[in-house]
Write an enzyme that holds these catalytic residues in place. Structure first.
Site, PDB file in Angstrom:
ATOM      1  CG  ASP A  39      -2.070   0.938   1.145  1.00 28.86           C
ATOM      2  OD1 ASP A  39      -2.170   1.646   0.129  1.00 28.86           O
ATOM      3  OD2 ASP A  39      -2.878   0.968   2.085  1.00 28.86           O
TER       4      ASP A  39
ATOM      5  CG  ASP B 224      -3.300   4.058  -3.438  1.00 29.81           C
ATOM      6  OD1 ASP B 224      -4.189   3.224  -3.709  1.00 29.81           O
ATOM      7  OD2 ASP B 224      -3.473   4.990  -2.630  1.00 29.81           O
ATOM      8  CD  GLU B 225      -5.413  -1.288  -0.962  1.00 30.03           C
ATOM      9  OE1 GLU B 225      -5.705  -2.009   0.007  1.00 30.03           O
ATOM     10  OE2 GLU B 225      -6.154  -0.364  -1.374  1.00 30.03           O
TER      11      GLU B 225
END
Length: 358
Positions: free
Chosen positions: A20, A115-116
């Protein structure tokens, strides 16, 4: 960093990493504007009209500011908040860099958002904890952006573990540690448990997963329906979901049906701006690296007929969506009950990936 290698003749348990990025959009803005370092920064809706924050940095979060918060409310909580417009082209470029790094270590990468992502590194020869550190170091060396990681035998454990070490940290929970880890874990940390379910469980004296384990599967089904059966496993740290590489979609869109029909193109344009912001946020979070071939605007009229204006070669800008809206509306001039906006993607070919021994 020196990696430790796994040497075993027994089948290895699954090794899942949840990676993350830390405050991704805001972190990019601070990186690109060093004068902002140490200041509360939000990215998203403008200060002078209705809007919401897409994300914010940890300095802003200290004031109770968070993503999806209306900008005016964020400014009430943090008057010195610096609100910056989104730069989707930059976020997509950085996301592509991160994604490329992840694919160096496993072909099994499942993006959850811009973003993960999950990585299944079960077959990688390196031990998963040190490997996660190498991945995070590689990302920082290339982008100067920090990330957090959780390492566990399944998705559930890995995701919970990464949240516990944000920002810029990591936590590994082994298969042997899972029972003790789950015993003291607040039930709210389990996906699917929101405020309403949490309150209901608290009325039953349930605050931790250990408390929840006192209930049988049939009892949980009686209390919570089908989700109760899943919860019986989840509160014990059992999660058999595989890491599934992203299957590219052909298009991405959003739409809204209105309580009152829109009778002028000006009224439609007012609604279009919010829909545009929604689809751009989805693009940045879910399809950052895809090439867009067409954009379109769909209208459904009050007689339930519909029309779509679509064109190749246009950028996904508000101005170009407005042009398509005007074209579609002019075809009939009927009152509009629904507007949809979206993009179509170019066909993609599977990435080749290899796992470095490092």
């Amino acid at each position: 960093m020196k990696l430790h290698w796994r040497v075993t003749s027994d089948p290895a348990p699954r090794a899942i990493i949840h990676l993350d990025m830390d405050g991704f959009y805001a972190a990019i803005e601070v990186r690109d504007r060093p004068a902002l370092r140490g200041k509360p920064v939000g990215v998203g809706g403008a200060r002078d009209r209705r809007g919401v924050l897409t994300t914010c940095n940890y300095e802003a979060r200290a004031f109770g500011v968070h993503s999806a918060m209306p900008t005016f409310m964020a400014l009430q909580r943090c008057p010195n908040l610096i609100v910056l417009p989104t730069r989707f082209d930059v976020y997509r470029r950085e996301a592509a860099v991160v994604r490329e790094i992840l694919h160096r270590f496993s072909p099994l990468v499942e993006p959850l958002s811009l973003d993960e992502a999950y990585l299944d590194v079960t077959t990688h020869p390196a031990a998963p904890g040190p490997l996660a550190q190498v991945i995070r170091d590689s990302i920082f060396q290339k982008t100067k952006l920090t990330s957090s990681a959780g390492i566990g035998p399944n998705k559930l454990i890995a995701k919970i573990a990464s949240a516990m070490r944000k920002p810029n940290g990591q936590l590994e929970v082994t298969s042997e540690q899972v029972p003790a880890f789950m015993q003291r874990l607040p039930v709210r940390e389990i996906w699917g448990i929101g405020e309403k379910t949490e309150r209901r469980l608290q009325q039953l004296g349930v605050k931790t997963c250990g408390d929840l384990q006192r209930f049988s599967r049939p009892e949980l089904v009686d209390l919570l329906g089908k989700f109760g059966s899943e919860l019986f496993d989840l509160c014990r740290g059992i999660d058999d979901r595989p890491v599934e590489p992203d299957r590219p979609r052909k298009s991405l869109s959003t739409e809204e049906t209105f309580a009152v029909d829109l009778t002028t193109v000006e009224q439609c344009e007012e609604k279009l701006e919010d829909l545009f912001q929604d689809v751009m946020a989805d693009l940045a979070q879910k399809e950052a690296t895809r090439s867009i071939t067409k954009i379109f605007v769909k209208l459904k009229f009050n007689d339930f007929t519909r029309t779509t204006a679509e064109r190749a070669g246009l950028a996904p800008t508000l101005q170009d969506f407005r042009s398509l809206l005007t074209e579609a509306f002019a075809r009939t001039g009927k009152p509009v009950r629904l507007i949809g906006v979206g993009v179509r993607f170019a066909e993609t070919t599977p990435e080749s990936a290899q796992m470095p021994l490092l």
